[in-house]
Design an enzyme around this catalytic site. Structure first.
Site, mmCIF file in Angstrom:
data_model
loop_
_atom_site.group_PDB
_atom_site.id
_atom_site.type_symbol
_atom_site.label_atom_id
_atom_site.label_comp_id
_atom_site.label_asym_id
_atom_site.label_seq_id
_atom_site.Cartn_x
_atom_site.Cartn_y
_atom_site.Cartn_z
ATOM 1 N N ARG A 162 0.875 -1.171 0.000
ATOM 2 C CA ARG A 162 0.000 0.000 0.000
ATOM 3 C C ARG A 162 0.911 1.219 0.000
ATOM 4 O O ARG A 162 2.043 1.175 0.485
ATOM 5 C CB ARG A 162 -0.889 0.025 1.241
ATOM 6 C CG ARG A 162 -1.813 -1.183 1.375
ATOM 7 C CD ARG A 162 -2.610 -1.103 2.667
ATOM 8 N NE ARG A 162 -3.555 -2.222 2.791
ATOM 9 C CZ ARG A 162 -3.308 -3.362 3.411
ATOM 10 N NH1 ARG A 162 -2.118 -3.546 3.970
ATOM 11 N NH2 ARG A 162 -4.233 -4.308 3.491
ATOM 12 N N LYS A 185 -2.337 -2.695 7.847
ATOM 13 C CA LYS A 185 -3.570 -2.261 8.495
ATOM 14 C C LYS A 185 -3.790 -3.012 9.799
ATOM 15 O O LYS A 185 -3.551 -4.213 9.880
ATOM 16 C CB LYS A 185 -4.764 -2.508 7.567
ATOM 17 C CG LYS A 185 -4.883 -1.504 6.424
ATOM 18 C CD LYS A 185 -6.171 -1.713 5.664
ATOM 19 C CE LYS A 185 -6.361 -0.655 4.590
ATOM 20 N NZ LYS A 185 -7.635 -0.844 3.861
ATOM 21 N N HIS A 253 -2.543 2.881 -6.205
ATOM 22 C CA HIS A 253 -3.127 1.653 -5.659
ATOM 23 C C HIS A 253 -3.324 0.606 -6.756
ATOM 24 O O HIS A 253 -3.308 -0.601 -6.485
ATOM 25 C CB HIS A 253 -4.461 1.955 -4.988
ATOM 26 C CG HIS A 253 -4.871 0.923 -3.985
ATOM 27 N ND1 HIS A 253 -4.099 0.591 -2.886
ATOM 28 C CD2 HIS A 253 -5.959 0.121 -3.919
ATOM 29 C CE1 HIS A 253 -4.703 -0.351 -2.186
ATOM 30 N NE2 HIS A 253 -5.827 -0.667 -2.791
ATOM 31 N N ARG A 256 -0.551 -1.886 -6.925
ATOM 32 C CA ARG A 256 -0.680 -2.997 -5.969
ATOM 33 C C ARG A 256 -1.651 -4.044 -6.510
ATOM 34 O O ARG A 256 -1.402 -5.252 -6.429
ATOM 35 C CB ARG A 256 -1.162 -2.442 -4.638
ATOM 36 C CG ARG A 256 -1.569 -3.470 -3.589
ATOM 37 C CD ARG A 256 -1.873 -2.733 -2.283
ATOM 38 N NE ARG A 256 -2.808 -3.441 -1.424
ATOM 39 C CZ ARG A 256 -2.468 -4.330 -0.505
ATOM 40 N NH1 ARG A 256 -1.198 -4.657 -0.348
ATOM 41 N NH2 ARG A 256 -3.384 -4.908 0.261
ATOM 42 N N HIS A 279 -4.116 -9.095 3.381
ATOM 43 C CA HIS A 279 -5.561 -9.109 3.526
ATOM 44 C C HIS A 279 -5.946 -9.969 4.734
ATOM 45 O O HIS A 279 -5.467 -11.082 4.893
ATOM 46 C CB HIS A 279 -6.227 -9.698 2.278
ATOM 47 C CG HIS A 279 -6.233 -8.751 1.118
ATOM 48 N ND1 HIS A 279 -6.428 -9.164 -0.178
ATOM 49 C CD2 HIS A 279 -6.068 -7.402 1.054
ATOM 50 C CE1 HIS A 279 -6.382 -8.110 -0.991
ATOM 51 N NE2 HIS A 279 -6.164 -7.043 -0.262
ATOM 52 N N TYR A 288 -9.746 -10.839 -6.978
ATOM 53 C CA TYR A 288 -8.842 -10.950 -8.117
ATOM 54 C C TYR A 288 -9.196 -12.124 -9.024
ATOM 55 O O TYR A 288 -8.811 -12.143 -10.185
ATOM 56 C CB TYR A 288 -7.399 -11.077 -7.625
ATOM 57 C CG TYR A 288 -6.940 -9.839 -6.900
ATOM 58 C CD1 TYR A 288 -6.610 -8.683 -7.593
ATOM 59 C CD2 TYR A 288 -6.903 -9.808 -5.518
ATOM 60 C CE1 TYR A 288 -6.220 -7.537 -6.936
ATOM 61 C CE2 TYR A 288 -6.512 -8.662 -4.842
ATOM 62 C CZ TYR A 288 -6.177 -7.534 -5.558
ATOM 63 O OH TYR A 288 -5.813 -6.394 -4.894
#
Length: 308
Positions: A162, A185, A253, A256, A279, A288
């Site tokens: 990110r 995150k 982004h 990524r 994730h 994806y």
């Protein structure tokens, strides 16, 4: 409708948020979003149930109240995606209330968010991703700045970072080896491999950068030596994508997203890609599979016993 939150309800909210921050390591941005969403809910319920003070309104919420709140939120312009996020925050708060205060949370926890179409990632082709990195470096006539911008975008594509993660790298992360430990995150850590091209791009930038490398200082610096702002990277990539004739979705982004999609196309394992991206849920990474459905069908036809 005038919305207000009683001191008792606000104290409960802050206690819950403090636990999220201390125990779960929730990011500051997550805490801010949760606070805003739950404050709106608490205030609405207080007025909706006749202006009752304290935790009373929260303990008496029923199915009709939940429907009224969701209708109110939609009337205020909340999209299906936004309302789903708000409901998720409220449910998390109510789980805590149920454990801490014995609140009956069935009506809240059984509420269903509206359906909404998930926006799929818009990756660049391999050629476009390479062209973007090359073009970004041409946006500044100052050598170290050009090298800096290219290094940042190379990390986004080469490591699947990110933009906040790339800009958060500090002197302690150097020298850059074959892998990087990234804090993403929610404070979650992961290890990502570093391609030689990415390592070389960073080393080239550092050799030209006029500011010293400091253990606790960011690697990527602005023109005055402070931490590089993400907006600068966004502007540079915007200029590059316009020169290349790429769509508006070709953002930092998107680099990524391209990293993940190209790994999948090369036969990468979905769970491994989940780990590389950081994730929390495999369902997020599974977006994806929709992006590269053609490739997946080819893999299926080539490997499934009943398809041969």
């Amino acid at each position: 409708m005038t919305l207000a939150v009683s001191p008792q309800a606000r104290d409960a909210l802050e206690a819950w948020l403090a636990q999220l921050s201390a125990v779960r390591g929730a990011a500051a941005a997550t805490i801010r979003a949760y606070r805003a969403d739950v404050v709106d809910f608490i205030a609405f319920m207080a007025v909706h149930r006749g202006g009752t003070e304290g935790l009373g309104p929260l303990m008496q919420v029923d199915v009709r109240d939940m429907r009224a709140w969701m209708a109110h939120a939609r009337g205020q312009g909340a999209s299906g995606r936004s309302l789903a996020r708000k409901l998720s925050a409220v449910k998390s708060f109510y789980r805590w209330l149920a454990e801490r205060e014995g609140v009956e949370a069935t009506a809240v926890l059984s509420a269903r968010a509206p359906r909404f179409d998930r926006k799929l990632p818009r990756p660049l082709s391999e050629e476009a991703a390479r062209a973007m990195i090359d073009r970004v470096e041409l946006q500044s006539e100052t050598g170290w700045i050009a090298a800096r911008d290219a290094a940042v975008v190379t990390l986004l594509y080469g490591c699947g970072l990110r933009i906040s993660e790339a800009l958060g790298l500090a002197g302690r992360d150097l020298p850059m080896g074959d892998s990087l430990r990234i804090r993403g995150k929610g404070g979650k850590e992961r290890v990502v491999p570093v391609l030689p091209a990415a390592r070389q791009a960073v080393e080239r930038y550092l050799a030209l950068c006029p500011f010293p490398v400091e253990t606790d200082a960011p690697i990527f610096r602005g023109v005055r030596g402070g931490a590089l702002n993400a907006r600068v990277v966004q502007k540079v990539t915007e200029a590059a994508r316009m020169q290349l004739g790429l769509p508006a979705t070709a953002t930092p982004h998107a680099m990524r997203h391209s990293f993940a999609t190209h790994l999948l196309a090369a036969g990468g394992d979905l769970r491994a890609i989940q780990e590389l991206l950081g994730h929390g849920s495999l369902s997020t990474t599974q977006a994806y599979t929709s992006v590269d459905g053609v490739h997946l069908m080819r893999v299926y036809e080539a490997t499934h016993p009943k398809a041969r």
